[in-house]
Scaffold this active site. Sequence first.
Site, short mmCIF file in Angstrom:
data_model
loop_
_atom_site.label_atom_id
_atom_site.label_comp_id
_atom_site.label_asym_id
_atom_site.label_seq_id
_atom_site.Cartn_x
_atom_site.Cartn_y
_atom_site.Cartn_z
N GLY A 46 0.82 -1.21 0.00
CA GLY A 46 0.00 0.00 0.00
C GLY A 46 0.85 1.26 0.00
CB CYS A 47 3.77 2.26 2.02
SG CYS A 47 2.94 2.19 3.63
#
Length: 157
Positions: A46-47
């Site tokens: 996600g990051c």
Amino acid sequence: MTFPAIGKLAPAFTLQNQAGENVSLKDFKGKKNVVIYFYPKASTPGCTTQACGIRDTKTELANLDTVVLGISPDNPKKLQKFIDKYDLNFDLLADEDHAVAEKYGVWGLKKFMGREFMGILRTSFFVDKNGCLRYIMSKVNTKTHDQEVIAYIKEHF
């Protein structure tokens, strides 16, 4: 934890970037709008999606007089590896003791796969050229974050 107040000066900070250089929020006062986005951990799926979206829209953000600073509890060495691996083109800041995250109210209890732990609550803060906090994006979608940031700045700054 509570967020800082909208309409007031954003909490000041100085953190090391990926190169070990100090970056302060005050460095941008009178010059640029700043989007500060807190993310849990470099190089996680996600990051990475979120960071690559910011990377790909840097020119558009620059045209809107806006700089983006990503903050996580990672150390500068890990941040540099993240930048190198994904060719990121903006500063990532190391908040290893999560003191800045606490100032911004984004260090809190998280739940993941049935486990509870303390960590970064993914949140973005919009600071105008005067250093005033204008908006808090607490519901962040990593896939559309960059476009939501641009849309908000275009409409409100």
